[in-house]
Design an enzyme around this catalytic site. Structure first.
Site, mmCIF file in Angstrom:
data_model
loop_
_atom_site.group_PDB
_atom_site.id
_atom_site.type_symbol
_atom_site.label_atom_id
_atom_site.label_comp_id
_atom_site.label_asym_id
_atom_site.label_seq_id
_atom_site.Cartn_x
_atom_site.Cartn_y
_atom_site.Cartn_z
ATOM 1 N N HIS A 32 24.012 41.844 39.606
ATOM 2 C CA HIS A 32 24.403 41.715 41.008
ATOM 3 C C HIS A 32 23.828 42.865 41.826
ATOM 4 O O HIS A 32 24.447 43.921 41.941
ATOM 5 C CB HIS A 32 25.934 41.727 41.122
ATOM 6 C CG HIS A 32 26.586 40.612 40.362
ATOM 7 N ND1 HIS A 32 26.715 40.626 38.994
ATOM 8 C CD2 HIS A 32 27.143 39.457 40.792
ATOM 9 C CE1 HIS A 32 27.328 39.521 38.604
ATOM 10 N NE2 HIS A 32 27.597 38.793 39.668
ATOM 11 N N HIS A 275 23.693 38.280 46.171
ATOM 12 C CA HIS A 275 24.959 38.685 45.562
ATOM 13 C C HIS A 275 24.825 38.841 44.047
ATOM 14 O O HIS A 275 25.167 39.880 43.496
ATOM 15 C CB HIS A 275 26.074 37.670 45.875
ATOM 16 C CG HIS A 275 27.220 37.767 44.927
ATOM 17 N ND1 HIS A 275 28.327 38.527 45.190
ATOM 18 C CD2 HIS A 275 27.416 37.233 43.690
ATOM 19 C CE1 HIS A 275 29.152 38.449 44.156
ATOM 20 N NE2 HIS A 275 28.629 37.670 43.235
ATOM 21 N N GLU A 425 54.749 40.774 39.100
ATOM 22 C CA GLU A 425 54.490 40.894 37.661
ATOM 23 C C GLU A 425 53.045 41.308 37.366
ATOM 24 O O GLU A 425 52.788 42.194 36.541
ATOM 25 C CB GLU A 425 54.790 39.567 36.945
ATOM 26 C CG GLU A 425 56.252 39.136 36.993
ATOM 27 C CD GLU A 425 56.640 38.452 38.306
ATOM 28 O OE1 GLU A 425 55.745 38.149 39.121
ATOM 29 O OE2 GLU A 425 57.848 38.212 38.515
ATOM 30 N N HIS A 487 62.005 28.530 33.116
ATOM 31 C CA HIS A 487 62.188 29.900 32.643
ATOM 32 C C HIS A 487 62.061 30.029 31.122
ATOM 33 O O HIS A 487 62.077 31.142 30.607
ATOM 34 C CB HIS A 487 63.560 30.426 33.078
ATOM 35 C CG HIS A 487 63.619 30.796 34.532
ATOM 36 N ND1 HIS A 487 63.162 29.963 35.526
ATOM 37 C CD2 HIS A 487 64.066 31.915 35.150
ATOM 38 C CE1 HIS A 487 63.335 30.562 36.703
ATOM 39 N NE2 HIS A 487 63.876 31.746 36.500
HETATM 40 C C1 LIG Z 1 39.318 37.160 39.234
HETATM 41 C C2 LIG Z 1 37.875 36.848 39.430
HETATM 42 N N1 LIG Z 1 37.540 35.648 39.922
HETATM 43 C C3 LIG Z 1 36.233 35.319 40.076
HETATM 44 C C4 LIG Z 1 35.260 36.211 39.737
HETATM 45 C C5 LIG Z 1 33.792 35.819 39.896
HETATM 46 N N2 LIG Z 1 33.201 36.555 41.032
HETATM 47 C C6 LIG Z 1 32.481 37.663 40.863
HETATM 48 S S1 LIG Z 1 31.968 38.334 42.303
HETATM 49 C C7 LIG Z 1 32.715 37.104 43.199
HETATM 50 C C8 LIG Z 1 32.635 37.107 44.698
HETATM 51 C C9 LIG Z 1 33.045 38.399 45.232
HETATM 52 O O1 LIG Z 1 32.763 38.504 46.562
HETATM 53 P P1 LIG Z 1 32.682 39.944 47.229
HETATM 54 O O2 LIG Z 1 33.788 40.775 46.740
HETATM 55 O O3 LIG Z 1 32.571 39.762 48.676
HETATM 56 O O4 LIG Z 1 31.378 40.544 46.601
HETATM 57 P P2 LIG Z 1 29.930 40.669 47.262
HETATM 58 O O5 LIG Z 1 29.437 39.261 47.490
HETATM 59 O O6 LIG Z 1 30.080 41.427 48.517
HETATM 60 O O7 LIG Z 1 29.126 41.378 46.223
HETATM 61 C C10 LIG Z 1 33.341 36.202 42.357
HETATM 62 C C11 LIG Z 1 34.065 34.995 42.821
HETATM 63 C C12 LIG Z 1 35.674 37.454 39.230
HETATM 64 N N3 LIG Z 1 34.804 38.396 38.861
HETATM 65 N N4 LIG Z 1 36.978 37.754 39.116
#
Ligand SMILES: Cc1ncc(C[n+]2csc(CCOP(=O)(O)OP(=O)(O)O)c2C)c(N)n1
Length: 695
Positions: A32, A275, A425, A487
């Site tokens: 990334h 990204h 939690e 529960h």
């Molecule tokens: C809990 C979780 N859900 C999904 C992902 C997959 N994922 C990685 S980056 C991302 C998007 C993040 O967007 P942003 O924080 O705006 O990052 P940017 O595009 O600015 O690098 C997703 C959905 C993850 N790493 N963790």
């Protein structure tokens, strides 16, 4: 604060991060680049001018903590660690995302020096940061003299976190940040990478919160509209955020940084293409051109490398602190030694000396009690031996019984060793991960076992990170009764046992519960989870020496000469196994009862021990008021499991045990059937008159 570089040098230092990220992702053909490129200027200002750390000693205890909550941007932290002088040579950056490199796809604690926590599951890094800032505040309250003599403040560091839109969209960021505001964790400074992009594109279609207002409502200090590519503006914001940390009533700070994802890439900046994919050779070349960077991949010009090198500064920071620590040690030698012990995560000699008496005291009580109460009794006895305990509950203290005699409630302005986390939690579990990673406290926290689903990914992260967190999960089965199927856990214990590195204890009585606590406390390489009953259970063990057997995870609880079958019981069903054994003996069938409080620990015993306890030659029946499939590995295809493969029901617990066939009758019938089969080579039909069963 360190002297600011010239604007041109600052630009080049940030570009070094950009190019390293671009080249490493290009070489790995995955990763990334967008976030590292977009946050490079912020990173330069924070790491080069403000962060107090010591690259040659990543474990210096009063270092500022840094968390990359948007962990997909891992090349940002790898570049920073390499450039500032951590033991992360360029060859590791060249091996980004390769097997056994120190540069995994997402940052992993324990693999890369300087990485404070494993991030990647969005929202959890910022929650870990909240835990770290909380640990800092608690330690400062407990150990700093707090007598007006700041010169002896040995704990006074900041926790910084980078986070993106993704972290803010995740619900856990609400849980943790709301609590951070209430607790006024003023040494927590978070940077929002407000680039308007996530994986699916421009976020307007799915993320339109007013983030500044949201954080203001939590009680944060919010610095808005900072140009994330303007070093002077970033620097000013950090200075103002740090001032909060010096205030008696300061707040945590969110610095909202407008950035461009992939800044520096002429054709891809500002788009979601950058990204999570390599730029491609042509765009890499265009980026080099646009940034005026003419070096080969993985080569940093000497003046830029020198400017980044923070080792000498780090040594000075540490020396300055050592002077304070020496003065502190001469004035408070016991406290200094205690702090150092606790930061190393070592147990005191008082603990080892006092533990036998804990077991004696537990065994002396003959009354039937719920294991959640047995857990509280164990806490009452253990807490005086473990000043590092930091307990809590997600708004179920009176049900989970996580508080102990003499515990102090931690609040905004009050040190304590038990906290109400509120109904959070997942947040609680991730905050506990942050606390343990920071060091100084041994966190444990309670909720109902069913809601382990809410916290599950943070439990998984404590296992992945090999951190000692103790998850106290009460109301562990249909045995909770009337609250009903929402529960009642069915699949939870079996599925939690599958998390690698997590020890799941389901103790059967007072001593087993105390031993489960001791094993959780003594573990240095992972979390434990205690699944505890709401309902009373009889005492099964009355000799403290039996603790050694329990420590094996599974052991022979009651044996009979010429045993023809084994009955494995766990938790609240162990007593049923014992009753069935007595009834079967009266019918002329001798059996062995094995108590299995922790299959994970049992599985680590030698083959010889496992085969001694569970001989392959004996037919085996397992009973647990949970999904039955897990027990197949112990009973084999030819054994029998008495369990529940459906959701529970709302009714008094005794009625439910009958309704679902978790009964001595059924255990006895199963044993008889298997014993008959063994002697006649065919099994009696299993009387399956009860509602749901897989057998
Ligand atoms: C809990 C979780 N859900 C999904 C992902 C997959 N994922 C990685 S980056 C991302 C998007 C993040 O967007 P942003 O924080 O705006 O990052 P940017 O595009 O600015 O690098 C997703 C959905 C993850 N790493 N963790």
């Amino acid at each position: 604060m360190t002297q600011a570089p010239t604007p041109e040098l600052a630009r080049q230092m940030a570009n070094a991060i950009r190019i390293l990220a671009v080249d490493a992702v290009e070489k790995a053909k995955s990763g990334h680049p967008g976030a590292p490129m977009g946050m490079a200027d912020i990173a330069e200002v924070l790491w080069n001018r403000h962060l107090r750390h010591s690259p040659s000693n990543p474990h210096w205890l009063n270092r500022d903590r840094f968390v990359l909550s948007n962990g997909h941007g891992s090349m940002l932290i790898y570049a920073l660690l390499h450039l500032t002088g951590y033991d992360l040579p360029m060859s590791e950056l060249e091996n980004f995302r390769k097997l056994h490199s120190k540069t995994a796809g997402h940052p992993e604690v324990g693999i890369t020096p300087g990485v404070e926590t494993t991030t990647g599951p969005l929202g959890q890094g910022i929650s870990n940061a909240v835990g770290m800032a909380l640990a800092e505040k608690l330690l400062a309250q407990e150990f700093n003299p707090n007598n007006g003599n700041d010169a002896l403040n040995i704990i006074d560091h900041f926790t910084y976190a980078f986070l993106g839109d993704g972290c803010l969209m995740e619900g856990i960021s609400h849980e943790a940040c709301s609590l951070a505001g209430t607790l006024r964790l003023s040494k927590l400074i978070a940077f929002w990478d407000d680039n308007g992009i996530s994986i699916d594109g421009h976020v307007e279609g799915w993320f339109t919160d007013d983030t500044p207002k949201r954080f203001e409502s939590y009680g944060w200090n919010v610095i808005k509209h900072v140009d994330g590519h303007d070093s002077a503006a970033i620097d000013k914001a950090i200075q103002s955020a740090r001032a909060q940390g010096m205030h008696a009533d300061g707040k945590p700070t969110l610095i909202c940084c407008k950035t461009v994802i992939g800044q520096g890439s002429p054709n891809k900046a500002g788009t979601h293409d950058v990204h999570g994919a390599a730029l491609g050779a042509a765009e890499v070349a265009a980026t080099r051109e646009a940034l005026g960077w003419h070096e080969a991949p993985f080569v940093i010009p000497a003046p830029i490398a020198q400017a980044w090198d923070a080792r000498a500064r780090g040594v000075n920071h540490e020396k300055e602190w050592q002077v304070r620590m020496s003065a502190y040690r001469s004035q408070f030698p016991d406290k200094a030694a205690e702090l150092e012990r606790r930061m190393k995560g070592e147990l005191s000699s008082t603990y080892a000396a006092g533990l036998p008496a804990v077991f004696e005291s537990v065994c002396a009580k003959a009354d039937s009690i719920a294991t959640r109460k047995a857990s509280q009794n164990a806490l009452d006895l253990l807490a005086p031996l473990l000043p590092e305990f930091f307990g809590g509950s997600a708004d179920l203290t009176g049900s989970n019984l996580t508080n102990f005699k003499g515990c102090k409630i931690a609040k905004r302005d009050q040190w304590g060793n038990h906290m109400s986390y509120g109904v959070r939690e997942f947040g609680m579990a991730a905050i506990m991960n942050g606390i343990v990673l920071h060091g100084g406290y041994m966190p444990y926290g309670g909720t109902f076992l069913t809601f382990s689903d809410y916290s599950r990914n943070a439990i998984r992260m404590s296992a992945l990170m090999k951190q000692r967190v103790i998850h106290v999960m009460t109301h562990d089965s249909i045995g909770l009764g009337e609250d009903g199927p929402t529960h009642q856990s069915v699949e939870h214990v079996p599925s939690l046992r599958l998390i690698p590195g997590l020890d799941v204890w389901r103790p059967a009585d007072g001593l087993e519960t105390a031993v489960a606590w001791a094993c959780g406390v003594e573990r240095h390489d992972g979390p434990s989870l205690l699944a505890l009953s709401r309902q009373n259970l009889p005492r099964l063990l009355d000799k403290a020496d039996d603790a050694e057997k329990v420590r094996k995870g599974g052991y022979i609880l009651s044996d009979m000469e010429g045993a023809k079958a084994v009955i494995i019981g766990t938790g609240s069903e162990t007593m049923l196994a014992m009753q069935a054994q007595a009834n079967l003996a009266a019918a002329g069938i001798p059996t062995r009862v094995v108590s299995m409080p922790c299959t994970n620990v049992f599985d680590r015993q030698t083959d010889a021990y496992q085969n001694m306890v569970l001989p392959l030659s004996l037919p085996t029946v397992a009973v647990e008021a949970a999904h039955p499939d897990f027990w197949r590995k112990y009973v084999g295809r030819t054994g029998m499991v008495i369990g529940i493969a459906t959701f529970g029901e709302s009714a008094p617990a005794p009625d439910l045990y009958k309704h679902f066939g978790i009964t001595t009758d059924r255990i006895e019938a199963a044993v008889k059937s298997l014993v008959h089969r063994d002697s006649h080579k065919h099994a009696l039909p299993f009387p399956d008159h009860v509602v749901p069963s897989t057998n």
